[in-house]
Write a protein that holds these residues in place. Structure first.
Motif, PDB file in Angstrom:
ATOM      1  N   ARG A 149       8.549  -0.089   4.531  1.00  0.00           N
ATOM      2  CA  ARG A 149       7.847  -1.304   4.115  1.00  0.00           C
ATOM      3  C   ARG A 149       8.558  -2.564   4.600  1.00  0.00           C
ATOM      4  O   ARG A 149       7.943  -3.629   4.715  1.00  0.00           O
ATOM      5  N   ALA A 186       5.496  -2.236   7.544  1.00  0.00           N
ATOM      6  CA  ALA A 186       5.709  -3.567   6.981  1.00  0.00           C
ATOM      7  C   ALA A 186       4.578  -4.512   7.351  1.00  0.00           C
ATOM      8  O   ALA A 186       4.248  -5.429   6.587  1.00  0.00           O
ATOM      9  N   ALA A 238       1.443  -4.051   4.915  1.00  0.00           N
ATOM     10  CA  ALA A 238       1.699  -4.123   3.477  1.00  0.00           C
ATOM     11  C   ALA A 238       0.631  -4.910   2.727  1.00  0.00           C
ATOM     12  O   ALA A 238       0.497  -4.766   1.506  1.00  0.00           O
TER      13      ALA A 238
END
Length: 269
Positions: free
Chosen positions: A186, A203, A206
């Motif tokens: 993440r 990431a 997200a």
């Protein structure tokens, strides 16, 4: 000799049943904690025998009630036409030969990164079999061309492809992504080496309905690529490791699971 052949066959069958049972258990854990999240990213050690079995179980579980499932594999996006053709086929040697006709499936030797294996091909065939039963299952690739090595451009592109796949999902569908464990993070670890990409693939997703899972094991061996070559490496034994759920803002994964054991898959040669 005939008796020993039968004994060995029986032992192999028992081992396969045990491995499948372990995959069922881990799949249940993931299914329980991922809940209704529609973007499930699984971060793996590539090139194992057990992970494709786990993913196969998850695709089966999620699609059983009629839910459409898109399985995204770390294959070049350019393989999508061949994947779709194979899933629409009746399987068999001729269809498999056509699937494996591209340059991607021919990378072998000391730079074999583990993604090309009989286990992965069997996972794709399992998705084909589910489609033949009437399940709404699709398989896509989301990586760049074969020669691209790990870098930020690659993670950016993979995230963009997956974002588009997610936005195309029907309202009740799930996107199940299998990727390397760094791509599944993440966020970039604070102590990451300088050569690691600034923003891992997950990431950049997200803001979607993301649930990231790290797939690990308590023991076994994996296929790993070091600067000079790729080879089988032992995992550090972690017998006491149990499932870990994280909700902290700086978490790398939402869920960390430890399978009983991993072993190197049947890599293509």
């Amino acid at each position: 000799m005939h008796i020993w052949t039968r004994v060995m066959a029986a032992l192999l069958l028992i081992a396969a049943l045990v491995t499948t049972a372990r995959a069922d258990e881990t799949a249940m854990q993931i299914h329980q904690h991922a809940g209704e999240h529609r973007l499930l990213v699984l971060g793996e050690y590539q090139g194992t025998r057990e992970t494709p079995l786990l993913v196969r179980q998850l695709v089966d579980d999620y699609s059983r009630d009629g839910t459409p499932v898109v399985l995204a594999l770390e294959l070049p996006h350019s393989e999508d036409t061949a994947l779709a053709a194979y899933l629409a086929s009746e399987g068999g040697a001729e269809a498999m030969t056509a699937l494996r006709a591209s340059r991607y499936w021919s990378v072998i030797g000391e730079r074999h990164d583990g993604r090309r294996s009989h286990d992965m091909l069997e996972l794709i065939d399992a998705a084909r079999a589910l489609r033949a039963q009437g399940r709404a299952v699709q398989v896509i690739g989301y990586d760049l061309v074969v020669s691209t090595r790990g870098n930020q451009t690659r993670d950016d592109a993979m995230a963009a492809i997956l974002r588009q796949a997610y936005l195309r999902l029907p309202g009740n569908a799930r996107l199940l992504v299998l990727t390397g464990n760094v791509h599944a993070m993440r966020q970039r670890p604070a102590d990451a080496p300088s050569e690691m990409q600034l923003r891992p693939m997950a990431a950049m997703l997200a803001d979607l309905d993301l649930y990231s899972v790290r797939l690990d094991a308590r023991k076994g061996s994996i296929w790993a690529c070091l600067p000079d070559a790729c080879s089988s490496l032992p995992l550090r034994d972690s017998p006491g490791r149990e499932l870990r759920v994280s909700t902290e803002p700086d978490r790398q994964y939402d869920l960390w699971v430890w399978m009983p054991e991993l072993s190197v898959g049947r890599l293509l040669k």
